[in-house]
Design a protein around this motif. Sequence first.
Motif, mmCIF file in Angstrom:
data_model
loop_
_atom_site.group_PDB
_atom_site.id
_atom_site.type_symbol
_atom_site.label_atom_id
_atom_site.label_comp_id
_atom_site.label_asym_id
_atom_site.label_seq_id
_atom_site.Cartn_x
_atom_site.Cartn_y
_atom_site.Cartn_z
ATOM 1 N N GLY A 296 76.934 13.229 38.275
ATOM 2 C CA GLY A 296 76.729 14.466 39.025
ATOM 3 C C GLY A 296 77.346 15.640 38.298
ATOM 4 O O GLY A 296 78.179 15.473 37.386
ATOM 5 N N TRP A 297 76.929 16.833 38.680
ATOM 6 C CA TRP A 297 77.499 18.059 38.107
ATOM 7 C C TRP A 297 78.979 18.122 38.457
ATOM 8 O O TRP A 297 79.428 17.403 39.364
ATOM 9 N N ASP A 298 79.725 18.986 37.765
ATOM 10 C CA ASP A 298 81.189 18.894 37.853
ATOM 11 C C ASP A 298 81.734 19.058 39.279
ATOM 12 O O ASP A 298 82.848 18.636 39.578
ATOM 13 N N GLY B 289 74.533 17.619 42.948
ATOM 14 C CA GLY B 289 75.842 17.922 43.536
ATOM 15 C C GLY B 289 76.335 19.344 43.277
ATOM 16 O O GLY B 289 77.386 19.739 43.782
ATOM 17 N N ASP B 290 75.576 20.123 42.504
ATOM 18 C CA ASP B 290 76.033 21.481 42.184
ATOM 19 C C ASP B 290 75.694 22.448 43.310
ATOM 20 O O ASP B 290 74.783 22.198 44.102
ATOM 21 N N GLU B 291 76.448 23.525 43.373
ATOM 22 C CA GLU B 291 76.117 24.707 44.167
ATOM 23 C C GLU B 291 75.687 24.364 45.597
ATOM 24 O O GLU B 291 74.592 24.733 46.024
ATOM 25 N N CYS B 292 76.573 23.672 46.314
ATOM 26 C CA CYS B 292 76.220 23.321 47.694
ATOM 27 C C CYS B 292 77.039 24.164 48.681
ATOM 28 O O CYS B 292 78.220 23.866 48.912
ATOM 29 N N THR C 205 75.017 26.058 26.316
ATOM 30 C CA THR C 205 73.997 24.996 26.287
ATOM 31 C C THR C 205 72.811 25.242 27.216
ATOM 32 O O THR C 205 71.901 24.413 27.257
ATOM 33 N N TYR C 206 72.826 26.324 27.977
ATOM 34 C CA TYR C 206 71.676 26.602 28.841
ATOM 35 C C TYR C 206 70.645 27.381 28.016
ATOM 36 O O TYR C 206 70.663 28.613 27.943
ATOM 37 N N TYR C 207 69.760 26.619 27.402
ATOM 38 C CA TYR C 207 68.813 27.262 26.487
ATOM 39 C C TYR C 207 67.698 27.993 27.245
ATOM 40 O O TYR C 207 66.872 28.655 26.628
ATOM 41 N N LEU D 147 67.233 23.112 30.116
ATOM 42 C CA LEU D 147 66.112 24.050 30.215
ATOM 43 C C LEU D 147 65.786 24.207 31.688
ATOM 44 O O LEU D 147 65.030 23.413 32.258
ATOM 45 N N TRP D 148 66.442 25.204 32.304
ATOM 46 C CA TRP D 148 66.181 25.486 33.730
ATOM 47 C C TRP D 148 64.884 26.258 33.847
ATOM 48 O O TRP D 148 64.553 27.095 33.004
ATOM 49 N N GLY D 149 64.152 25.994 34.942
ATOM 50 C CA GLY D 149 62.742 26.372 34.949
ATOM 51 C C GLY D 149 62.347 27.685 35.602
ATOM 52 O O GLY D 149 61.170 28.025 35.597
ATOM 53 N N SER E 79 79.761 18.531 33.010
ATOM 54 C CA SER E 79 80.446 19.815 33.090
ATOM 55 C C SER E 79 79.487 20.948 32.757
ATOM 56 O O SER E 79 78.840 20.923 31.717
ATOM 57 N N TRP E 80 79.409 21.928 33.661
ATOM 58 C CA TRP E 80 78.528 23.069 33.390
ATOM 59 C C TRP E 80 79.220 24.399 33.586
ATOM 60 O O TRP E 80 78.872 25.382 32.958
ATOM 61 N N ARG E 81 80.246 24.439 34.461
ATOM 62 C CA ARG E 81 80.915 25.720 34.702
ATOM 63 C C ARG E 81 82.022 25.907 33.673
ATOM 64 O O ARG E 81 82.642 24.948 33.243
HETATM 65 C C1 ACM Z 1 73.723 24.276 37.523
HETATM 66 O O1 ACM Z 1 73.454 25.034 36.590
HETATM 67 N N1 ACM Z 1 73.704 24.722 38.767
HETATM 68 C C2 ACM Z 1 74.059 22.887 37.297
#
Ligand code: ACM
Length: 524
Positions: free
Chosen positions: A363-365, A313-316, A414-416, A464-466, A380-382
């Motif tokens: 879902g994301w925030d 659900g994020d960044e749409c 938290t985004y390692y 851990l985004w890839g 929550s990420w933003r």
């Molecule tokens: C995200 O970092 N777009 C959830």
Amino acid sequence: MKVERAKLTICACVVLAAFLATFAAEGTCADCALIPMPREVSPRTGAYLSAEGAETVGVKRLADATIPAEGYRMVVAEDGITVWSSDDAGAFYARQTLRQLAQKKAKGWSYPCVEIRDAPAFRWRGVLLDEGRHFFGKETVRKLLDLMAMYKFNVFHWHLTEDQGWRLDVPKYPKLAQMASMRLRSPAHGSHLQRGKDADGARTYTSSEMNTQKYGPFFYTADDVKEILAYAEARHIRVVPEIELPGHARAALGAYPEFSCFPERIPAGSAADDWGIFRDVFCMGNDETIHFLEDVLDYVCELFPSPIIHIGGDECPTINWSKCPKCQARMKKEGLTKLSELQIWITKHMAEHLAKKGRRIMGWDEILNGDVPKTAIGQSWRVAAKEGAGTDHVSGAQGAVKGHEMVMSPHNLTYYSYQQGFEEDPFRRAPKGGLSLEAAYTFDPLAGVPEEVRGKVLGGQCCLWGEYLWNEYDLAWRMWPRAFAMSEILWSAPAKRDFEAFSRRAAVERRRLISMGVNCAPLK
Ligand code: ACM
Ligand code: ZN
């Protein structure tokens, strides 16, 4: 609650210092270090000696229904080890603590005598692995699960679909595995992402350098998933799958362009080949697209027993929806006035669809922007009001006030996958920097959350985004030692963060990981 925690932590720190001093003096436990710090540690003199290491050493197990879920009481005495718990997870975590107590001696193992009473502060202690951008595969996932268990994490958030790769075979839609799991080229090592705008004003992203290697097809079959689920379950880790919708869909649309608003915009046959956010998202006006998404989620429910299904659900971006006659017709039919309401519409639709199968959506925030059911869990990420591609940003605290259970993963702490920020980092490839171990250790899932809704905060998660993690070594480098911090924050919730004391313990655990072959970064 806060005061109780503060007392517990101070008490645990004082006791631990005495504990370490005792063993250092006796020469039996000079290297003892515990991460996460247990709630209460009461040292005793002496040690239990055994030929067996912590994985197999005999432990007398007793039931005690008064011990909280996942908690345990453990007494190590000279004549043996006893563990009390109310569930299997508690006994499992006692053994993880035992691993950190065990000292290798010339003949066998020594376990310093101690009584520990322990239980987690948070129910959700998660790690997200993004396999859409780079695919790590079963062996790396199993190693990750092993390490998560050692540090008492209990949720594996498996991010399985992205613009750049769809990683789940869905037999009804074979092109997802054949095409969407593959891209024809990728951003090169050392490249960085440049932002721009297209003719319609939509954001674009272009990597400074590309390679020309085909990447994939890489995907998990149903048997692979079953194997990972069983492996995780044996380690008391729940697997929460994530299928992104309605955005981050470009891989699926490469295979099935007909599910987008403008199929002619999509170069057919593969996933997106660059990082970034894509305006080509699922068409919300096309009933066939909605059926496709329902089919995929139905299949996910068949494969995954998780009561929670993450729908992203994020960044749409909404720009295609604004120009698509079908999306416009949907808005009219449903009485929607803002484009962003189309996302709320599909979120509610999927919440209802999954509820019929006894599942809850997460879902994301961005999903919290409208009146989605309160059963939906927000992540929550933003961190800043205007950040991200979404519209009205609902913060983690606001999500809890609105009545949603929340998992906190603010990107800045938290985004390692962000680089640690030290100069000699040989993996300096990530575009954003500066999340040091010390900064990671300041994360508090309850920060800013009003007292009366703190119970809504399930816990937190590192992500851990890839994009800039090419393989297992990059993954480990970014994850450790920062995940020691997350482990302690979520299990122990120390009211006062004594970073120096934590670092001393982290140094011991870092040596342990390195001896196991884990590519752990310096303590910076
Ligand atoms: C995200 O970092 N777009 C959830
Ligand atoms: Zn459309």
